[in-house]
Design an enzyme around this catalytic site. Structure first.
Site: not given
Ligand code: URA
Ligand code: CA
Length: 433
Positions: A183, A187
């Site tokens: 996750s 990003k």
């Molecule tokens: N921050 C995120 O962006 N994703 C997660 O799964 C946990 C913390």
């Protein structure tokens, strides 16, 4: 390929191929795979884990599910920093201008706060006029000209993560290392920086409650970063108590200005030097961490870093005169002291609960739709390891309401005073390639 067969395969502990993982992510992003199958799949990952290769494939598939930001028109190495979440974590407000003031390019994409963790965007918006929603072209121009800009995450960045995170939130699958690592890194990779410094927090205020789990998360993310051709390193930091003294949006902007003036809390400044030195080395503006720290210290002490913050505020439409009169931001109607009920040494300031107290005052959001009150929050006067006498103020509550007995009660319950207590280590470990 059928989703049910892939759920079964992972349920039985087998390793999925690249094609299978790509099929799942693209199918789920498009809506071809329903939430109920994805929920079952997430639970199989929670229990059966993933190999490094699987996590890397998952991360890249998620990064590629939407816009991949191209920062190649910015000269030099672009460095980003990400924290896995904390309470009163003011570091980005200080680090962005500090690191930029020695010539490293900081292209930072930030998020909003949710629950007890504050978000950098909310903090910056406490500065009157400051815009975080700026077009990509302007973002690139600011980083080229000023070496720094902070923007909100674009709507189409890693849409697979947006959908998955919402599903994880309601299926008890947030706290899984392969899912957190993919996750976060999807990003960061989609956001386009060449180098990434990760601050993996541990303790009550963090996702990872113990150091071994935090280390595994950090190692996993660093490995993914390298496999995706991004220079990546991680610092494992303590988040058992809040960082610095201020918790709340305007209060943290004031704290950032004071830190850039050399008048800030020591733990916060030290954290900024540690993370900042790593950023400067990754950006190849210094060859050793010691040299990098010297450069940052000089920039801070000469006022260069504070002037860079002024420039960053002005670029993004903010009122830069608050640099000279930061107290103008503190507009909460009430300032209420919380006196110690006994004498002794502070043993515990439970970070997440103190974060919740600030949220109850209006500094954070309980749900995504909530509005944030920038003026409210908490200013700590005593941190773990400090002596306190009965009746002395432990902290000041900045509030727009005077009926806050529930907040005081929560705070008292989460501040332990005893016969002895020691300041926790700020950094537990550093993970590089
Ligand atoms: N921050 C995120 O962006 N994703 C997660 O799964 C946990 C913390
Ligand atoms: Ca702080």
């Amino acid at each position: 390929m059928r989703m049910v067969d892939l759920i079964e395969k992972k349920r039985d502990g087998q390793v999925l191929t690249d094609e299978e993982i790509q099929f799942i992510i693209s199918g789920y992003t498009k809506g071809d795979i329903p939430d109920y199958q994805m929920s079952a799949f997430l639970m199989t990952i929670f229990y059966k884990d993933m190999t490094d290769e699987e996590i890397t494939t998952l991360t890249l598939a998620m990064a590629n599910s939407g816009e991949m930001i191209d920062l190649s028109s910015i000269k030099g190495i672009k460095v980003d920093k990400h924290s896995t979440g904390g309470v009163g974590d003011t570091t980005t407000l200080i680090l962005a201008p500090l690191v930029a003031s020695v010539g490293a390019s900081v292209a930072k994409m930030s998020g909003r706060g949710l629950g007890y963790t504050g978000g950098t965007l909310d903090k910056l918006e406490a500065i009157p006029g400051f815009h975080v929603e700026i077009p990509d072209a302007e973002f690139i121009r600011f980083v080229n000209e000023s070496h720094v800009a902070v923007i909100g995450q674009s709507g189409d960045l890693a849409p697979a993560d947006k959908k998955l995170y919402a599903l994880r939130d309601v299926t008890a699958t947030v706290n899984s290392i392969p899912l957190i690592a993919s996750s976060i890194m999807s990003k960061k990779i989609a956001a386009g920086a060449d180098a990434i410094v990760l601050d993996v927090t541990t303790g009550e205020g963090a996702f990872m409650k113990n150091i071994d789990e935090a280390r595994r998360l950090a190692e996993t993310m660093v490995r993914i970063g390298h496999l995706a051709n991004r220079q990546t390193m991680a610092v494992i930091s303590d988040m058992s108590q809040p960082l610095g003294e201020a918790i709340g949006n305007s209060l943290e902007v004031v704290e950032a200005i004071e830190t850039l003036q050399g008048k800030g809390p020591e733990d916060l400044l030290e954290m900024c030097y540690i993370l900042g030195s790593q950023m400067v080395v990754l950006a190849k503006k210094a060859t050793t961490l010691d040299d990098a720290r010297e450069m940052l210290k000089e920039a801070l002490e000469s006022g260069k870093a504070l002037e860079k913050f002024r420039e960053m505020i002005r670029n993004q439409g903010g009122d830069d005169t608050i640099i000279d009169a930061p107290e103008r931001l503190l507009t909460a109607k009430y300032q209420i002291e919380l006196p110690a009920q006994t004498s002794g040494v502070v043993q515990k300031l439970v970070a997440n609960e103190i974060g919740i107290a600030a949220m109850l005052l209006g500094a954070g959001r309980a749900t995504k739709e909530d509005e944030v009150d920038h003026a409210v929050g908490i200013k700590l006067h005593k941190k773990v390891g400090m002596a306190v006498s009965s009746g002395e103020s432990l902290l000041t509550i900045y509030s727009n309401s005077d009926s806050i007995d529930h907040v005081k009660e929560l705070l008292y319950k989460n501040i332990e005073i005893g016969s002895s207590g020691t300041e926790p280590e700020l950094i537990h470990d550093i993970i590089t390639a």
